[in-house]
Design an enzyme around this catalytic site. Sequence first.
Site, PDB file in Angstrom:
ATOM      1  N   CYS A  26      47.016  39.246  36.581  1.00 53.44           N
ATOM      2  CA  CYS A  26      45.890  40.375  36.114  1.00 53.44           C
ATOM      3  C   CYS A  26      47.096  41.410  35.661  1.00 53.44           C
ATOM      4  O   CYS A  26      48.019  41.727  36.313  1.00 53.44           O
ATOM      5  CB  CYS A  26      45.357  40.715  37.599  1.00 53.44           C
ATOM      6  SG  CYS A  26      44.372  42.297  37.554  1.00 53.44           S
ATOM      7  N   HIS A  40      36.705  36.528  37.290  1.00 51.30           N
ATOM      8  CA  HIS A  40      38.000  37.591  37.749  1.00 51.30           C
ATOM      9  C   HIS A  40      37.491  38.942  37.423  1.00 51.30           C
ATOM     10  O   HIS A  40      37.600  40.035  38.112  1.00 51.30           O
ATOM     11  CB  HIS A  40      39.069  36.970  37.025  1.00 51.30           C
ATOM     12  CG  HIS A  40      40.230  37.832  37.111  1.00 51.30           C
ATOM     13  ND1 HIS A  40      41.512  37.733  37.768  1.00 51.30           N
ATOM     14  CD2 HIS A  40      40.546  39.376  36.572  1.00 51.30           C
ATOM     15  CE1 HIS A  40      42.305  38.593  37.776  1.00 51.30           C
ATOM     16  NE2 HIS A  40      41.791  39.468  36.841  1.00 51.30           N
ATOM     17  N   GLU A  41      36.923  39.154  36.119  1.00 49.41           N
ATOM     18  CA  GLU A  41      36.507  40.709  35.749  1.00 49.41           C
ATOM     19  C   GLU A  41      35.295  41.051  36.567  1.00 49.41           C
ATOM     20  O   GLU A  41      35.616  42.168  36.819  1.00 49.41           O
ATOM     21  CB  GLU A  41      36.293  40.518  34.213  1.00 49.41           C
ATOM     22  CG  GLU A  41      37.208  40.139  33.247  1.00 49.41           C
ATOM     23  CD  GLU A  41      38.634  40.640  33.411  1.00 49.41           C
ATOM     24  OE1 GLU A  41      38.696  42.021  33.941  1.00 49.41           O
ATOM     25  OE2 GLU A  41      39.689  40.058  33.361  1.00 49.41           O
ATOM     26  N   HIS A  57      36.546  42.338  39.621  1.00 51.33           N
ATOM     27  CA  HIS A  57      36.998  43.915  39.530  1.00 51.33           C
ATOM     28  C   HIS A  57      35.656  45.097  39.560  1.00 51.33           C
ATOM     29  O   HIS A  57      35.721  45.892  40.198  1.00 51.33           O
ATOM     30  CB  HIS A  57      37.559  44.196  38.223  1.00 51.33           C
ATOM     31  CG  HIS A  57      38.894  43.779  38.022  1.00 51.33           C
ATOM     32  ND1 HIS A  57      39.984  44.357  38.793  1.00 51.33           N
ATOM     33  CD2 HIS A  57      39.697  42.681  37.196  1.00 51.33           C
ATOM     34  CE1 HIS A  57      40.927  43.467  38.336  1.00 51.33           C
ATOM     35  NE2 HIS A  57      40.765  42.803  37.526  1.00 51.33           N
TER      36      HIS A  57
END
Length: 166
Positions: free
Chosen positions: A99, A141-142, A145
């Site tokens: 990341c 993954h995004e 966030h």
Amino acid sequence: MAVKEVLLYPNPILKEVCSAIEKWDASVTALLQDLVDTMVDAGHSVGVAAPQIGDTRRAVVVDVSKSKLGKKQENHGLLCMVNPVIIEHEGQTTVREGCMSVPDYTGNVLRAERIVVKFQDQDRQLQVIRTAGFEAIAIQHEIDHLDGYLFLDRVSSLKTDLFRRK
């Protein structure tokens, strides 16, 4: 628009749950362009989420088409996603993730192999896409966030599944 500074762990903004984008104005278009510019400028990145550049609205960009892993499979190219929601997921796989906000480490993370995600695109159109493999992992993954999670939160054992970059 602009390449933005990427916030680094443990910046508290990275742990915030982001707000849905209810009103689409010029700032949303600018945010999406800033995310694209920041991702492209990084060179090696396949995605960036708004909180990584200090904005706590629910927007991410993902593009695996130019990456070594992404070239090996079908993908959707550049995805600009506003208010993305995973509505289906299937299978499990463990992958090594890195990341931009945690530049010194990578870690093994358990993710869904296939997902269906709903979002508004850069033209404000509702999209529902089905994806698998590396693109599905990058999207998960995004979206993490946007919910205040880093891959560090998904590593099952910091002792055995977290690795310092060389």
